[in-house]
Every structure is written in C-alpha cells, then in structure tokens.
Design an enzyme around this catalytic site. Sequence first.
Site, mmCIF file in Angstrom:
data_model
loop_
_atom_site.group_PDB
_atom_site.id
_atom_site.type_symbol
_atom_site.label_atom_id
_atom_site.label_comp_id
_atom_site.label_asym_id
_atom_site.label_seq_id
_atom_site.Cartn_x
_atom_site.Cartn_y
_atom_site.Cartn_z
ATOM 1 N N HIS A 59 0.840 -1.194 0.000
ATOM 2 C CA HIS A 59 0.000 0.000 0.000
ATOM 3 C C HIS A 59 0.881 1.251 0.000
ATOM 4 C CE1 HIS A 59 -3.802 -2.162 1.759
ATOM 5 N NE2 HIS A 59 -3.346 -2.712 0.647
ATOM 6 N N GLU A 61 0.818 3.968 1.781
ATOM 7 C CA GLU A 61 1.269 4.433 3.095
ATOM 8 C C GLU A 61 2.495 3.646 3.557
ATOM 9 O OE1 GLU A 61 -3.343 4.373 3.328
ATOM 10 O OE2 GLU A 61 -1.739 3.430 2.152
ATOM 11 N N CYS A 85 -6.427 1.795 5.348
ATOM 12 C CA CYS A 85 -7.112 0.568 5.763
ATOM 13 C C CYS A 85 -6.913 0.295 7.249
ATOM 14 C CB CYS A 85 -6.652 -0.621 4.923
ATOM 15 S SG CYS A 85 -4.924 -1.092 5.158
ATOM 16 N N CYS A 94 -2.782 -0.302 7.533
ATOM 17 C CA CYS A 94 -1.938 0.887 7.386
ATOM 18 C C CYS A 94 -2.062 1.798 8.605
ATOM 19 C CB CYS A 94 -2.324 1.651 6.120
ATOM 20 S SG CYS A 94 -1.878 0.778 4.601
#
Length: 366
Positions: A59, A61, A85, A94
């Site tokens: 992801h 992040e 998420c 995250c």
Amino acid sequence: MSSKKDKSNNLDKYFMSIAMNLAKERIGLTGLNPPVGCVIVKNNKILSFGQTGFRGRPHAETVAINKCKKNELRGSSIYITMEPCTHYGKTPPCTNQIVKSKIKRVIYSCNDIDKRTSNKAYSLLRSKKINVSKGLLKSESKKFYKNYFNHKKNKKPYIAAKIACSSDFFISSKNKFITNQHSRDVSHILRYNFDSILISSKTANADNSKLSCRINGLENFSPKRLIIDKNLKINKKSPVITDKNKNNTIIFHSTKDKKKLRYFKLRGIRLSYTDLDSNNNIDLKKVFLKAYSFGIGSIIIEGGKTLTKSILKDKLINEFYLFKSKNKLGNLGNNKFSDFKKKIIFFKKKENIETFLDGDKIIRYY
C-alpha cells in the site's frame, strides 16, 4: 492579506494534489485494489511519498513510511488520497503503521467503501490522539475513484467502450485509419487507464493489433487483452497470442474442439470456457463476471460494429467514448453506424473532452 489558516489550507491542497497525481500514475496497475497516492510532510517539506504497488501491494502508506528513517516521522503529516485501511488482509492495517510511526496528523481525501475499512480510520486514529481530517479535494477524488467504487459495489468490472468514426459515421475504411495521429495517441493513453482491453477475434484478425499502449514510457503498462472468440478462430499469427506479452491474453470461447484447445494451451494462452446467451453468442455478462474473478476491475471495449451495438443495446457499459474525425469518408467508408444516436439514448450525460486533436473530437457519454 492571507491569514495563517488560509496559507495552511493552501498548503494542504498543494500536498494532497501531489498525492492525487501519484495515484493517477498507478491507474490500471493495481488490480482490484484502488490506486492510492501518499505524501509525508514535516515542517512544510516533503519527507517521502508512496504509491500503491503493482497488483495492489504494498500500500502507498507502507511505501512512504518505509522510506523514512526511525523517529524521522515523529510530528509529521501524511496526505492520502483514500482512507487508510484498518483491517488485516494480506498485509497489516496501514493505520497500525501510522500510529507506530508517531505521525501527528492524517489528512485523507475520501472514505473507502470496502466494508472492512469504510469510515473506521477516522475514529480509530482519533482515539490514538492523532489529528485527523478528511474530505480535502473530495470531489476530485470521488471522480477519480469511480471505477473502483463501481466494481467494489457491484462486484463486476467498470466497463467503458470506444469507437472511432468519420464525420459521416463510418466506423471502418478502405484506408487504415479514420482519425488522425493525435486522436490515436489519446486512444492509447485511454487504454493505460484500464486494467484490460476487450475485442472480438474478428476485430483482432482484421486489425492485427498488439492492443498495447504505444506511447513512450507506457509500453510496459499495457492492459490485459481479452478476446471474444466463440470457436477459437483467431489468426494463429496474431500478435496477441505470439508476442512477448501473450501471457496477458485471455480468450473467452465456447468450443470443445480438443485439437484447438490443445494448440492454445501448449502456447501458454489462457482460455476461459464461457456459456452462450440466447442469441448463441458468447454471454458478455458472464465474460465480465469471469474477468472480475480474475482480478480485473475495469475494461475498455474496442470492438467493431457488431460488438459495439450489442453492448449498447443491452446497456452493459458505464461510459462510451466516440472519437469523431473531422473528415468524411464517403465511398471509402464501410460499416456506417447510422443508428448510433438511438443506441446511446440511455446515457444521461455527455461531454466534449477538451484536448488538441487538430479538428477531431472526443465525446464522452456517461
């Protein structure tokens, strides 16, 4: 004179716009996951940035946080195009990483609609004494994520189609091209925005196309190639089954001819048996559902007259692009789409896409 608050808002918009541009670079590359952009800022300077990885992981992040040194993130702000998420999937949440990194402020543009995460990050992060705000550039992000929101909600791909025609509505010509080079370049950029491109074997045989993004820098990001081929009649020398990207080709068929099936399987071509509809054609609704099960979240259809009429008649698409040449074809034209306007009447809106096309036009119906 601008207030301190105005300057802060302008900086927030500036950093979020950078995150949005990062997300846009990942369109068509993240599978069923949304393409997310992320920027980490401290003292009004960018520390790092991240984008959703290929096929959706890692992801954005995670990428941005992992670029920073230990303790460097303490007191920083993170700008994210979509709600981070909060659930455990193939990777940890995250939000966990954000909390552990001591980030002070989280700004995200829009909520995710994934039920596992939707509208949960705000309260979770606030409970950890993190300053959270959402909705910055919300109208832009909601428009950007329309494909993702659609397939996440409906469990099927976002479907678009395009066709090129002359000013007198012919869609094929004795000459090779109908529209000019500028229009064709835009068409290739449009391909880049989708996970996959779908055509019939008839079109594949007629055009002998690679179905790639022939724009410098985008060649390696061409979409998957989906072929509708009821009886496996595609030319065995077609680039879509012979070039280096043949593993990105999926053929939807309904034949039980063992010789034909063996031929394609030995060459590494993915085949998907698909039932026929009431008209004895490959059932397109089932094709789209199968495509979604293969991890395809969006499809651009570049069919000929028969396929295009079929999808318009059955209202199977979310948007339609008409590339219209400034030139008439007259006697050089074939396949006149004379009843085109009747076919698109179910679309509620249309817009002219403003771009330099040297007289050609692009009209988007949606």
